[in-house]
Write an enzyme that holds these catalytic residues in place. Structure first.
Site, PDB file in Angstrom:
ATOM      1  N   GLN A  11     -32.164 -44.546 -18.719  1.00  0.00           N
ATOM      2  CA  GLN A  11     -30.970 -44.226 -19.028  1.00  0.00           C
ATOM      3  C   GLN A  11     -30.077 -45.429 -19.381  1.00  0.00           C
ATOM      4  OE1 GLN A  11     -29.336 -40.967 -16.003  1.00  0.00           O
ATOM      5  NE2 GLN A  11     -30.567 -42.243 -14.918  1.00  0.00           N
ATOM      6  N   LEU A  12     -30.170 -46.275 -18.755  1.00  0.00           N
ATOM      7  CA  LEU A  12     -29.100 -47.471 -19.020  1.00  0.00           C
ATOM      8  C   LEU A  12     -29.719 -48.385 -20.301  1.00  0.00           C
ATOM      9  CD1 LEU A  12     -26.702 -49.208 -17.998  1.00  0.00           C
ATOM     10  CD2 LEU A  12     -28.111 -50.410 -16.507  1.00  0.00           C
ATOM     11  N   ASP A  36     -46.189 -55.158 -20.704  1.00  0.00           N
ATOM     12  CA  ASP A  36     -45.954 -54.885 -19.232  1.00  0.00           C
ATOM     13  C   ASP A  36     -45.374 -56.146 -18.523  1.00  0.00           C
ATOM     14  OD1 ASP A  36     -46.581 -54.236 -16.651  1.00  0.00           O
ATOM     15  OD2 ASP A  36     -48.735 -53.953 -17.045  1.00  0.00           O
ATOM     16  N   ILE A  37     -44.199 -55.831 -17.903  1.00  0.00           N
ATOM     17  CA  ILE A  37     -43.540 -57.026 -17.167  1.00  0.00           C
ATOM     18  C   ILE A  37     -44.293 -57.357 -15.978  1.00  0.00           C
ATOM     19  CG2 ILE A  37     -41.378 -56.027 -18.097  1.00  0.00           C
ATOM     20  CD1 ILE A  37     -40.981 -55.041 -15.212  1.00  0.00           C
ATOM     21  N   ASP A 102     -27.465 -50.985  -4.747  1.00  0.00           N
ATOM     22  CA  ASP A 102     -26.821 -50.871  -3.396  1.00  0.00           C
ATOM     23  C   ASP A 102     -27.761 -50.866  -2.355  1.00  0.00           C
ATOM     24  OD1 ASP A 102     -27.298 -48.204  -4.600  1.00  0.00           O
ATOM     25  OD2 ASP A 102     -26.712 -47.478  -2.898  1.00  0.00           O
ATOM     26  N   TYR A 125     -38.327 -49.636  -1.608  1.00  0.00           N
ATOM     27  CA  TYR A 125     -37.516 -49.897  -3.290  1.00  0.00           C
ATOM     28  C   TYR A 125     -36.336 -51.019  -2.896  1.00  0.00           C
ATOM     29  CZ  TYR A 125     -33.883 -49.029  -6.765  1.00  0.00           C
ATOM     30  OH  TYR A 125     -32.998 -49.110  -7.826  1.00  0.00           O
TER      31      TYR A 125
END
Length: 281
Positions: A11-12, A36-37, A102, A125
């Site tokens: 999305q971003l 691939d990071i 957050d 996460y």
């Protein structure tokens, strides 16, 4: 300026590249098919070859509940990945903007978290995203860390699209009412990120649309604006158990944005109105 944007399929990343193109700023959007990071050598080779002035790192593992059972994989993406990118940025002298969340906060109380408040993630996460923050800070001086929440945009799945889909077959829905935060529209966030990387105003920021709500409030506003007749039952988190713990308080202060001379994003209800129009077109 030349900008590399990771996670262009999300999305971003999609909206960031869209803004950069509109501004005629040279850029390249990449995803897993490009490199691939989690592979340090592949990441270094790609970034050194492209030699950007800045990297906006949007890609991440965001399946919060699934993350609880995939710790090693999630850590590789959310902590090792940013570290690999930061190391490559350091080598070529590039700026880095890392998108965080957050979920790095414990989510207690009802205060608005400041960027330098104590972090204490509740789940895998959040812990791995915090790990990414620490990796970037540890390697770079020229970095931006931008914490966001409750993201929605045209190019991907999100809460708004889920609610609209459920509205097609459901007349009533149970939605949690004691998790409080701010939605973030990627079409509003992307221009801010592009503004940021053109500056030297480094540091950690919070960037969400203005206003706060619960998920139940958000759902009701979605149905109201979309003209859907769906009754929303407000329920506590305790009645909707999930694999991962969620922060109840995701209020984040955006004062630092203004102090640095950046413009706050519009109110989330206004953002929702524009998003609904965007996905209709």
């Amino acid at each position: 300026m030349r900008v590399l944007v990771t996670g262009v399929g999300g999305q971003l990343g999609y909206d960031v590249c869209k803004v950069l193109n509109t501004r005629n700023i040279e850029n390249k959007g990449v995803d897993i098919a490009d490199f691939d990071i989690t592979d340090a050598q592949a990441t270094r080779e790609y970034i050194v070859a492209y030699h950007p002035d800045a990297v906006i790192h949007c890609s991440a593992w965001t399946a919060v509940d699934k993350a609880e059972d995939e710790l090693d994989k999630v850590r590789a993406v959310n902590t090792d990945g940013p570290r690999n990118i930061a190391a490559a940025c350091k080598e070529i002298g590039a700026k880095m903007l890392y998108l965080s969340t957050d979920y790095v906060f414990p989510g207690t109380g009802d205060q608005f978290y400041e960027p330098d408040d104590l972090t204490d993630p509740l789940d895998v996460y959040g812990a791995t995203k915090l790990g990414g923050e620490l990796a970037v800070k540890g390697l770079l001086d020229r970095y931006f860390i931008v914490r966001i929440s409750w993201v929605f945009g045209k190019n991907g799945n999100n809460f708004v699209k889920t609610m609209l889909r459920l509205a097609e077959t459901r007349a009533e829905l149970n939605v949690v009412c004691d998790q409080i935060g701010s939605p973030t529209y990627t079409a509003d966030l992307a221009p801010l990120l592009c503004d940021m990387i053109a500056t030297e105003k480094y540091g950690t920021y919070h960037a969400t649309n203005e206003g706060i709500c619960s998920w139940a409030d958000f759902a009701e506003e979605i149905f109201r604006q979309a003209g859907k007749q769906v009754k929303v039952h407000h329920i506590p988190t305790s009645e909707y158990p999930t694999r991962a713990m969620r922060p109840l308080n995701s209020r984040m202060s955006k004062d630092k944005l203004e102090q640095a001379g950046f413009t706050r994003l519009p109110h989330w209800k206004d953002a929702l109105k524009r998003f609904l129009k965007e996905i209709e077109d």
